[in-house]
Structures are given as C-alpha cells and as structure tokens.
Design an enzyme around this catalytic site. Structure first.
Site, PDB file in Angstrom:
ATOM      1  N   GLY A 103      34.263  34.920  33.026  1.00 49.84           N
ATOM      2  CA  GLY A 103      33.379  35.828  33.750  1.00 49.84           C
ATOM      3  C   GLY A 103      32.668  35.150  34.907  1.00 49.84           C
ATOM      4  N   ASP A 104      32.288  33.896  34.720  1.00 51.75           N
ATOM      5  CA  ASP A 104      31.619  33.151  35.793  1.00 51.75           C
ATOM      6  C   ASP A 104      32.569  32.933  36.977  1.00 51.75           C
ATOM      7  OD1 ASP A 104      29.444  32.971  34.057  1.00 51.75           O
ATOM      8  OD2 ASP A 104      30.146  31.070  33.227  1.00 51.75           O
TER       9      ASP A 104
ATOM     10  N   GLY B  81      42.300  43.225  31.375  1.00 49.57           N
ATOM     11  CA  GLY B  81      42.000  42.789  32.731  1.00 49.57           C
ATOM     12  C   GLY B  81      40.596  43.141  33.171  1.00 49.57           C
TER      13      GLY B  81
END
Length: 321
Positions: free
Chosen positions: A254-255, A228
């Site tokens: 991630g973006d 996570g």
C-alpha cells in the site's frame, strides 16, 4: 517535491526464526533495525525512483536515536522533530518454515501539544520550500496511524495547511481518521477494502468509496487484495489487476501505491488510469521485496501485464466486477 508526514513512526525490528512455537524459546541470527512507518516507506520508494522528497516525523528516546541513525544512512532527505517520548517499536518475527510473519506493534506515545506544533511548523516550512523550488505544486502525503490520544484537530490541521499552500494532499489512514481526512479536503484517499468498510460502515466497496467522494475527496485508490486496485472518481471506476496474484511480502504494498500516486501527481499527472497503472505496478513490485519501502526493478513489466477495465460510475451503482 513530495513531503511525507509520519505521525506515529516506529523502529522496525525484524528477526527470522526456523519455526515459531507458541510458548517456546527461539534463537535467531542478529536482527535488522530500520526506521519505519508508512510515510517513511512512501518516501523511501519515491526517493529510490527519482522523486524529490522530504520525510518528516518525530523522534525520541534511545529507540529514536537508533531510528535517526538508520534513516540518515538511508540517504532519504528528512527532517526529524525531537520529542520527549520514546519512539515506538514494531517487532516482526518471520517463520521461515511457514513463510508467515507475526508482528507486534507498540501503540506509540502521544507527543505534547508543543511538540505537535513543532511538527506542524516543520510541515509549513517544508511546503514553502517546496513551492519555491518546484515547477509543479507540492504533494503532501500523510500516512499511517495516529498515536493514542493525538489531538482530534491534528489531521485536519495538516490537510488544511497543505491545501492552503496549494499542495495536493494524499492520506493513507484508517478508522474515523479516514472520514476526517475526507471531510478536511484530502485530494486522494488510499484505504483497503477492510479499512473502508470499517470507517464507513458500508460493506459494498464502491458505495464506501462514493461516501468518501461525497465528503470531499477527488480520488479514492482502493486496494482489493488479489483483485488488484480500483481508482474511483465521481464519474468512473478503473480496475487494474494482474492475471495471477504474486506471492511474497505484502507489508509495504500500500505504501508503494501511495508513492506511485504522489510521484505522478508531483509531475502534474492527474489522470486516474495512469495513476492506477503505476500504483498497481509499484504495489505488486513491493510484494517481491523482503522489506517495506522497496520495489522490485521489474515493475515496468508488471505494469505492461496489468488487466485494466473502466466502468462508468454513479454513487448508487454496485461493484461491477
């Protein structure tokens, strides 16, 4: 308003083949071209979820022309700074048999000093527009790699411009630039565990995050893969994860997390747990989509399913998990 800056954009080209054979000849249906780069992925996600955004980047050459046409058709508000050098390309070959993707990223060509100044001017003007238009302070997101040979002062100059305009600054980068961003006063940093260890030389993720906080960051959002995500501040560590990791395409996860953080910060939300819950849910929802810059509509149910733990934190503590 969320203003995203992509210093090293790419025209993303994707082809699907039955099976990748090293040294072989492959046939594919017509591929897909998309304006890419981490900051643009952030802008796409935030825009689709209702945030006011403006995506800033450079564009040049024939690939840049195709890049600009696709971005225009996407409907994402943007401002493109023309440069002489060709916009780089990122080539993805999807192996349908294995479900793997092989990616070749061109490194990019460094714009001239005058072209960088034009981008900095565009950022400054956008920050003024955002401050005049919004009730809350603007959020400046600087995301992705820098092209080889980029000026050492570029990233600090962007961060300083954002802070001078009263904006929160979120930076998602890697290598020495990550430390540079912390030193320059970035509000939020979003590395993954490998990027953090590489930048700091510290193997323990909490100790690495503490180093970024010591250098000036307020919040570190740390992607931990199947474990996570962590939100680390000077006094607490919050961990959020799904009980069962999702299978899919992690390219834009991630973006999406950065988009979630920026969207909440633009609404005036600063509470680390709230940011972490949204960031983890949007990141997981991005894994369910075939292309970066999109998240699945099921993200609210993913947020409800998160397992969240909070721990007190001091810089000398080790990973509590």
């Amino acid at each position: 308003m969320i203003i995203t800056v992509t210093p090293n954009p790419a025209l993303d080209l994707t082809w699907h083949v039955d099976r990748i054979v090293p040294g072989g000849v492959h046939r594919a249906d017509t591929g897909r071209a998309r304006a890419g780069g981490k900051g643009l992925n952030v802008a796409r996600v935030a825009h689709a979820q209702g945030a006011t955004v403006r995506a800033l980047t450079t564009v040049g050459g024939a690939a840049g022309g195709e890049f600009a046409l696709e971005l225009r058709s996407s409907g994402v508000p943007h401002l493109l700074v023309p440069v002489v050098a060709e916009t780089r390309r990122s080539i993805a070959l999807v192996d349908e048999h294995l479900g793997d993707t092989t990616i070749v990223n061109e490194r990019g060509i460094n714009p001239s000093n005058d072209e960088w100044r034009a981008l900095l001017d565009a950022v400054g003007e956008s920050l003024v527009d955002a401050a005049e238009a919004g009730e809350n302070a603007p959020v400046l997101v600087i995301s992705g790699s820098l092209p080889p040979g980029a000026p050492a002062e570029l990233l600090p100059s962007l961060i300083i411009a954002g802070r001078a305009a009263g904006a929160a600054v979120i930076v998602d980068t890697s290598g020495p630039a990550l430390l540079q961003a912390a030193d320059a006063g970035a509000s939020v940093l979003k590395p993954n565990a490998a990027e953090l260890a590489e930048a700091t030389g510290i193997s323990d993720p909490l100790a690495g995050a503490a180093e970024l906080l010591r250098r000036g960051a307020e919040l570190v959002l740390l992607s931990m893969g199947a474990d996570g995500m962590l939100a680390v501040t000077s006094d607490a560590v919050v961990q959020a994860r799904l009980q069962t990791p999702l299978a899919g395409n992690p390219t834009g996860a991630g973006d999406a997390a950065v988009a979630a953080c920026a969207s909440l910060w633009a609404e005036g939300v600063r509470e680390p747990e709230a940011i972490l819950r949204r960031a983890t849910a949007w990141s997981a929802a991005a894994v369910l989509m075939p292309l970066a810059g999109e998240i699945h509509d099921s993200w609210p149910s993913l947020a409800d399913a998160l397992l969240v733990e909070t721990h007190d934190f001091a810089p000398e503590q080790k990973d509590p998990r």
